[in-house]
Design a protein around this motif. Structure first.
Motif, PDB file in Angstrom:
ATOM      1  N   ALA A 535       0.838  -1.196   0.000  1.00 17.63           N
ATOM      2  CA  ALA A 535       0.000   0.000   0.000  1.00 17.63           C
ATOM      3  C   ALA A 535       0.873   1.246   0.000  1.00 17.63           C
ATOM      4  N   PRO A 536       0.465   2.270  -0.711  1.00 19.66           N
ATOM      5  CA  PRO A 536       1.249   3.514  -0.737  1.00 19.66           C
ATOM      6  C   PRO A 536       1.335   4.127   0.671  1.00 19.66           C
ATOM      7  N   GLY A 537       2.473   4.674   0.982  1.00 23.41           N
ATOM      8  CA  GLY A 537       2.667   5.312   2.279  1.00 23.41           C
ATOM      9  C   GLY A 537       2.729   4.350   3.442  1.00 23.41           C
ATOM     10  N   CYS A 538       3.008   3.076   3.155  1.00 21.72           N
ATOM     11  CA  CYS A 538       3.076   2.094   4.249  1.00 21.72           C
ATOM     12  C   CYS A 538       4.301   2.386   5.108  1.00 21.72           C
ATOM     13  N   PRO A 539       4.166   2.531   6.424  1.00 25.98           N
ATOM     14  CA  PRO A 539       5.311   2.875   7.273  1.00 25.98           C
ATOM     15  C   PRO A 539       6.256   1.695   7.454  1.00 25.98           C
ATOM     16  N   ASP A 540       7.464   2.033   7.909  1.00 25.22           N
ATOM     17  CA  ASP A 540       8.431   0.987   8.221  1.00 25.22           C
ATOM     18  C   ASP A 540       7.984   0.224   9.470  1.00 25.22           C
ATOM     19  N   VAL A 541       8.514  -0.978   9.597  1.00 25.61           N
ATOM     20  CA  VAL A 541       8.201  -1.803  10.761  1.00 25.61           C
ATOM     21  C   VAL A 541       9.475  -2.018  11.559  1.00 25.61           C
ATOM     22  N   LEU A 542       9.309  -2.207  12.890  1.00 30.13           N
ATOM     23  CA  LEU A 542      10.427  -2.499  13.777  1.00 30.13           C
ATOM     24  C   LEU A 542      10.454  -3.996  14.007  1.00 30.13           C
ATOM     25  N   CYS A 543      11.489  -4.658  13.491  1.00 29.64           N
ATOM     26  CA  CYS A 543      11.499  -6.117  13.565  1.00 29.64           C
ATOM     27  C   CYS A 543      12.914  -6.626  13.421  1.00 29.64           C
ATOM     28  N   ASP A 544      13.042  -7.930  13.687  1.00 27.18           N
ATOM     29  CA  ASP A 544      14.262  -8.653  13.357  1.00 27.18           C
ATOM     30  C   ASP A 544      14.116  -9.111  11.914  1.00 27.18           C
ATOM     31  N   ARG A 545      14.916  -8.529  11.042  1.00 25.49           N
ATOM     32  CA  ARG A 545      14.708  -8.699   9.599  1.00 25.49           C
ATOM     33  C   ARG A 545      14.789 -10.155   9.186  1.00 25.49           C
ATOM     34  N   THR A 546      15.805 -10.857   9.639  1.00 26.40           N
ATOM     35  CA  THR A 546      15.992 -12.252   9.212  1.00 26.40           C
ATOM     36  C   THR A 546      14.821 -13.121   9.644  1.00 26.40           C
ATOM     37  N   MET A 547      14.345 -12.934  10.888  1.00 25.39           N
ATOM     38  CA  MET A 547      13.249 -13.764  11.377  1.00 25.39           C
ATOM     39  C   MET A 547      11.962 -13.491  10.610  1.00 25.39           C
ATOM     40  N   VAL A 548      11.668 -12.221  10.321  1.00 27.61           N
ATOM     41  CA  VAL A 548      10.436 -11.907   9.584  1.00 27.61           C
ATOM     42  C   VAL A 548      10.541 -12.396   8.146  1.00 27.61           C
ATOM     43  N   GLU A 549      11.753 -12.292   7.531  1.00 28.22           N
ATOM     44  CA  GLU A 549      11.929 -12.836   6.174  1.00 28.22           C
ATOM     45  C   GLU A 549      11.638 -14.332   6.167  1.00 28.22           C
ATOM     46  N   GLN A 550      12.082 -15.037   7.222  1.00 28.62           N
ATOM     47  CA  GLN A 550      11.807 -16.469   7.285  1.00 28.62           C
ATOM     48  C   GLN A 550      10.306 -16.725   7.380  1.00 28.62           C
ATOM     49  N   VAL A 551       9.590 -15.888   8.191  1.00 29.39           N
ATOM     50  CA  VAL A 551       8.137 -16.057   8.298  1.00 29.39           C
ATOM     51  C   VAL A 551       7.479 -15.861   6.939  1.00 29.39           C
ATOM     52  N   LEU A 552       7.851 -14.772   6.226  1.00 29.17           N
ATOM     53  CA  LEU A 552       7.259 -14.511   4.904  1.00 29.17           C
ATOM     54  C   LEU A 552       7.564 -15.644   3.933  1.00 29.17           C
ATOM     55  N   LEU A 553       8.825 -16.104   3.903  1.00 31.89           N
ATOM     56  CA  LEU A 553       9.196 -17.177   2.985  1.00 31.89           C
ATOM     57  C   LEU A 553       8.450 -18.456   3.313  1.00 31.89           C
TER      58      LEU A 553
END
Length: 671
Positions: A535-553
């Motif tokens: 979505a346009p203007g979606c804000p950044d998120v505060l997260c552990d990047r590697t762990m969230v990438e694993q969740v998405l994958l």
């Protein structure tokens, strides 16, 4: 034989002493009443003797006036008869001369035939004895009493009284008055004192001479004797009286003492019952205290009680073991507490002042750091509640202290275990994608080989006008294909590499870009189209990047595996996997402060969907519907999202399939 308890022996001895005391009191009260009654009886006997003596003295005065009224024997008879009629105790009056010859005589009309049995001369010795004594003392004198038989078979105890008669200084003989002893008792005594009692004249040895009255019945008697001293003779007056009350309670005082004694016994019985109840209650309290003490000693939670000034009043062994101090070292200590770290004393002082002021609700837990006696630090959780006494007044605070050192260690072990599981899952994912990587890398490697062969051919054939340009283009294509292969390898390496969890602000598009090479590989193999939308203007998120990438994958791969080859496509003729990222704000009421902003990630597949049985066990560890799966993917995904403060949910998609959604806090509202 079992001996009775010492307590029962003491109670038995006390009861015997009380009974002995009560018996002595009753006995003394009875004796006191008996002595008092005896004294009263003796006083009455003395009074009666005085009455008789007084009556005899008055009679003497009356007899002395008789000769002044009747100086001659002819005129003496009528006054003598009147005197006998007025004094029934007199039975005969005689006027005798100096030789005791009778000049005139008169008998009482109340006694008939007094001398019918024996002549009067039989009593002359007694008369002579009385008159001789009267002559010596020049006053009245009495003879000893004697028994005079009568014609009716009875008899009467008589006594002579002789009174010298003197006129104008010359003796004119004697006046002899014969008294009947029963008449003295009947006429000269107080009737009220004699009523209900026995009255008699007796000899010294107790022989009864004259009886006036006796006590009816066979009740025990009280006897009082007194001497009636008369000129020339002494009589003994005997007064008998019944005891007022026979039996246990002779009178009111004894009854009162007995009643008090019974009341004392009743009080002792009640006291014994109360003491038994008290002992039973004390035993129960002691058992309860022992039970509570054992329970407190077995607790691993530290307990600490403080008064309203912050002084320690109680600690249990768990708290002493926790801080390394003995109970004696802690009881009575105030603020600052000996277990506070020195650099945190000011902060803890302010916090305790606020809590002691009652500004913090009771039973509210808060975390803190304590210092043991050896200087080591450890985290604790403190839960406090007010101490209320029996009157409902707060007397202090009771604190429960939980040592969180072991909990923190376990949490760290769990976190490390989860990291190892995540690394294992990533390695398993890379293993599954090895064939896809080899196929994907073959294309850029083949292109590189082709461009290298063409470059060599150009160099071998010789230089031409366009040779440098062709070589430059070939080298550029080789660089592009090598960069492409490097990106594929780097994405796999970054996915597999273990590192410390670091939360940072990450743009959602960067998360998609990181997993898209791997997702695209599997999508191309399965002939699935992947659609992404941010979505346009979606804000950044505060997260552990590697762990969230694993969740998405993991969610994207699960979605593609839910649409296997041969699965019916959508109406468009395609099998589509959608990845949508959009911000979401929690609903709020009018006038309420703005709430936290979240970023929602949605992964939608259009497969066959989930059955009810699978939905119930979907997040259960080691549950899987895949033949080669481990059953850890979704469980780890939910753990990762919940560690970030979000939530992982799923719901059916339309027209078919499943939508998995998870939320992450936006950087604008993240703590």
């Amino acid at each position: 034989m079992k001996r009775p308890p010492r307590r029962w022996l003491l109670w038995g001895a006390l009861l015997l002493l009380v009974l002995a005391l009560l018996g002595v009191l009753v006995f003394l009260a009875a004796k006191y009443e008996e002595v008092r009654d005896q004294e009263a009886l003796e006083r009455d006997a003395t009074t009666l003797a005085s009455d008789i003596r007084g009556g005899l003295v008055r009679n003497v005065q009356t007899l002395q006036s008789l000769h002044s009224v009747a100086p001659t024997t002819g005129s003496w008879q009528d006054p003598a008869a009147d005197l006998l009629a007025q004094h029934r105790e007199l039975v005969r009056l005689e006027w005798r001369d100096g030789t005791l010859k009778t000049l005139a005589a008169r008998d009482s009309a109340y006694v008939s035939e007094l001398y019918g049995q024996l002549p009067r001369s039989q009593a002359l010795p007694d008369v002579r004895q009385a008159c001789e004594s009267a002559h010596r003392v020049s006053g009245p004198s009495f003879s000893p009493s004697y028994f005079w038989p009568m014609s009716n078979g009875m008899g009467m105890e008589l006594m002579e009284m002789c009174l010298p008669v003197v006129r104008t200084g010359e003796p004119e003989g004697f006046l002899v008055a014969t008294y009947a002893l029963p008449g003295l008792l009947a006429e000269l005594t107080n009737k009220d004192l004699v009523r209900g009692r026995g009255l008699a004249f007796t000899e010294v040895d107790g022989t009864r001479l004259a009886l006036h009255s006796s006590v009816a019945g066979s009740r025990s008697l009280q006897i009082a004797t007194t001497l009636l001293d008369l000129p020339g003779h002494t009589l003994m007056l005997r007064l008998e009286g019944p005891r007022r009350v026979a039996g246990l309670f002779p009178n009111v005082l004894t009854a009162v003492v007995g009643a008090l004694s019974l009341a004392l016994l009743a009080v002792l019985v009640l006291l014994g019952r109360d003491m038994r109840r008290r002992q039973r209650a004390e035993t129960e309290v002691a058992d309860a205290l022992a039970f509570r003490k054992a329970m407190e000693n077995s607790l691993v939670t530290g307990l600490r009680a403080r008064d309203m000034q912050g002084r320690v009043t109680y600690v249990n062994p768990a708290f002493c073991q926790m801080v390394g101090f003995d109970a004696d070292e802690l009881i009575g200590t105030g603020l600052p507490a000996p277990w506070w770290p020195p650099e945190l004393v000011d902060e803890y002082q302010q916090r305790q002042a606020v809590r002691l002021a009652g500004q913090i609700l009771p039973r509210e837990g808060y975390e803190s750091v304590f210092q043991r006696k050896d200087g080591t630090r450890f985290p604790v959780l403190i839960i406090e509640a007010p101490l209320i006494d029996a009157q409902g007044t707060q007397t202090g605070f009771m604190s429960a202290i939980i040592d969180q050192s072991e909990q923190r260690r376990v949490e760290e072990l769990n976190r490390a275990s989860q990291e190892r599981l995540q690394a294992t899952a990533r390695l398993a994912t890379v293993g599954e994608m090895a064939s896809l990587l080899s196929h994907e890398l073959n294309q850029p490697l083949a292109a590189i080989a082709s461009y290298a062969t063409g470059s060599l051919n150009l160099l071998r054939d010789g230089a031409g006008l366009d040779t440098p340009e062709l070589l430059r283009q070939a080298m550029q294509r080789v660089s592009e294909q090598a960069d492409r292969a490097g990106r594929v390898i780097k994405s796999v390496a970054d996915f597999v590499r273990r590192r410390e969890q670091v939360r940072e602000a990450v743009a959602p598009t960067r998360l998609l870009d990181a997993i898209m090479p791997l997702v695209s590989l599997q999508a191309k193999k399965l002939d699935i189209r992947v659609q992404t939308r941010v979505a346009p203007g979606c804000p950044d998120v505060l997260c552990d990047r590697t762990m969230v990438e694993q969740v998405l994958l993991n969610l994207a791969r699960n979605g593609m595996q839910a649409m296997p080859e041969g699965d019916p496509p959508l109406a468009s003729g395609l099998r589509v996997l959608s990845l949508v990222i959009a911000p979401r704000r929690a609903p709020q009421d009018e006038g309420e402060a703005p709430r936290k902003t979240w970023v929602e990630f949605a992964v939608t597949d259009h497969g066959r969907g989930l059955s009810d049985e699978v939905r119930e066990k979907l997040f259960t560890p080691f549950f899987t519907t895949k033949a080669e799966g481990m059953g850890l993917g979704l469980s780890l995904c939910r753990t990762v999202i919940e560690q970030h403060g979000g939530a992982l949910t799923f719901e059916p998609a339309q027209p078919r399939g499943t939508v998995f959604r998870f939320t992450l806090p936006a950087i604008s509202s993240a703590p």
